[in-house]
Structure formats: C-alpha cells, structure tokens
Design a protein around this motif. Sequence first.
Motif, short mmCIF file in Angstrom:
data_model
loop_
_atom_site.label_atom_id
_atom_site.label_comp_id
_atom_site.label_asym_id
_atom_site.label_seq_id
_atom_site.Cartn_x
_atom_site.Cartn_y
_atom_site.Cartn_z
N ILE A 134 0.77 -1.26 -0.44
CA ILE A 134 0.08 0.02 -0.15
C ILE A 134 1.06 1.37 -0.07
O ILE A 134 0.51 1.88 -0.35
CB ILE A 134 -1.14 0.30 0.58
CG1 ILE A 134 -1.77 -1.27 1.08
CG2 ILE A 134 -1.87 1.58 1.61
CD1 ILE A 134 -2.90 -1.64 2.21
N LEU A 135 1.58 1.46 0.95
CA LEU A 135 2.67 2.60 1.17
C LEU A 135 4.54 2.94 -0.30
O LEU A 135 4.18 3.71 -0.67
CB LEU A 135 3.58 2.26 2.20
CG LEU A 135 2.54 2.56 3.80
CD1 LEU A 135 3.61 2.09 4.77
CD2 LEU A 135 2.13 4.13 3.69
N TYR A 136 4.17 1.74 -0.56
CA TYR A 136 4.95 1.92 -1.37
C TYR A 136 5.17 1.34 -2.62
O TYR A 136 6.31 1.94 -3.65
CB TYR A 136 6.53 1.31 -1.30
CG TYR A 136 6.74 2.17 0.12
CD1 TYR A 136 7.54 2.99 0.69
CD2 TYR A 136 6.84 0.55 1.67
CE1 TYR A 136 6.95 3.35 2.29
CE2 TYR A 136 7.04 1.36 2.97
CZ TYR A 136 7.41 2.47 3.11
OH TYR A 136 7.72 2.94 4.26
N ASP A 137 4.16 0.63 -3.31
CA ASP A 137 3.62 0.02 -4.14
C ASP A 137 2.67 0.41 -5.05
O ASP A 137 2.21 0.32 -6.09
CB ASP A 137 3.86 -1.48 -4.08
CG ASP A 137 4.56 -2.29 -4.07
OD1 ASP A 137 6.28 -1.09 -4.04
OD2 ASP A 137 5.07 -3.32 -3.46
N SER A 138 2.03 1.10 -4.13
CA SER A 138 1.07 2.32 -5.23
C SER A 138 1.54 3.11 -5.83
O SER A 138 2.33 4.29 -5.78
CB SER A 138 -0.42 2.41 -4.49
OG SER A 138 -0.66 0.93 -3.02
N ALA A 139 0.22 3.70 -7.04
CA ALA A 139 0.99 4.65 -8.05
C ALA A 139 0.04 6.27 -6.48
O ALA A 139 0.87 6.84 -7.29
CB ALA A 139 -0.12 4.98 -8.99
N ASP A 140 -0.86 5.99 -6.05
CA ASP A 140 -0.96 7.45 -5.18
C ASP A 140 -1.35 6.32 -3.60
O ASP A 140 -2.80 5.69 -3.68
CB ASP A 140 -2.38 7.72 -5.08
CG ASP A 140 -2.80 8.63 -4.65
OD1 ASP A 140 -2.04 9.14 -3.34
OD2 ASP A 140 -3.25 9.67 -5.02
#
Length: 259
Positions: free
Chosen positions: A213-219
């Motif tokens: 969620i924190l580091y792989d999401s576009a936002d």
Amino acid sequence: MSSRLKITRNAILRPAVLCAALLVTACGSANKVDRGLVYDPYEDNNRTAHNFNKGVDRILLSPASNGYGTVVPQEIRDRVTEFSDHLSLPNDIINNTLQGDLPAAGNSAARFVMNTVLGFGGFVDVASLFGMKRHDTDFGETLHVWGAGEGAYVELPFLGPSTTRDSVGLMVDIVMDPFFVVLRDPQRYIGPTAYVVNAMGNRYDYSDTVDSILYDSADSYAQARIIYLQNRRFELGIDTTSEDGEAGFDPYEDPYDDF
C-alpha cells in the motif's frame, strides 16, 4: 481546589467538550454512505501528514518492526498482543455500556476479571478458551451509535487514517482510559508502551500488505484512504450501497477512475 479534584473535573469535562465539537462539525445520520463517497476537504494537509507518516515508517517503524519480529519469537509477540488487548478491555466495558449493549459490557467485564486472575495479568487470553468472544469497540463507534456523522477524512501524524468522528473518539478513549487516569507515573505508561510494541508486531506480521500500500501503489494516500474508510464502515455496519443499489466501493479500485 485540590489537584485530585481538578483531575476528576478535567476527566469529565474534556470528553464533553470534544463530543460537543464533533456533534457541531459532523452532525447528521451516517446510516447510508454512497458508493465511493469520500469527504476529504483537508486533503492537502492530510497528504502532508501521510508523507510524514511514510517517512516515519521508512526510517523508524519498518526497521524497528523487522528487528522486533526477527529477534522476538512469535509466542512472546502473541503474549504482548493479548496483554495490549487486555488493557483495552475497561474501555470496551465503558463504550459497550454507553452504546446500550449491556450483555457485551458484562462479557467484557467478565473477560477482564478472568484474564487478570487466571491469565497471568492478561498475558494469556483464558476467556477465549471458554468461548467468551471479545466485543471490541471504541468511542468513535459509540458516537456512531448515538447518531454522529462520519465527518471529514483526516490522517493523523503517527496514528494514520481516521475521520473527524474517530479522531474525537480516540481522544475521548485516551481521557477515559482508567489505567491512564488512575495510575501514576510510570505505571500509567504501561498501556501506551504495550500498544506501541504490539503495533510493531502487527507491522511485521503484515509487512507485505503494508509495503504494497505505502510503496507499491501509484497513490498510496488515496489507496490508504479508501481501504480505511471501507473497512471502518464495514466494522460499523454502515450500508455503503449507492442509491441505485450498487455494491459498496472496492478498496482496490482506482480512486480516480470516475474523473
């Protein structure tokens, strides 16, 4: 006026003031929430807090949790989790009572007594072995039961995603916490310390999901916001169907798909 009386007065007045502020800013019914509805008027400030929290996670929480999870055996981490949950039972008793759920309040009281006496001060959840399920709740849920609306979405420094109602609920829970109010230094900090250590254990156990969620999401901000609101509304039993009967929003959908 004695210091003890001042403490008692503040413990009574602060929740009342906070509740009044919430009810003024977030009044109204919250029984039905339209699909994908996000009320985020403080997005700029929230994104600043989110970036701060990501920095804290990257620099402090993630490395500390990895070290904690690697060094401390799972069995001991489980005991810390159960002790942290045990210390929150008095708040469960209070909030279940305020919500009018007396059976749940009685169950929480019985769990607290049983685990204190037979569970080595709460380090072992003996009550669950007897089928006594925990009725986990908080003052944010109490406000929801009383009819207070969800309010605006907010992200709190160090604490993460929340809403206006749940932020006020969190502050009231802290003020009403018997361990924090009654105990003196340094014993009053046993609960917060157990909470922080347990949070490190949770960060380690769910590291893949959190990192995604924190580091792989576009936002990551929008993703965390949607997931929090979807989960919180589900916990409170809020109907998230739209006016035309569509299902509630998908926490993994593109938050900007409609724009």
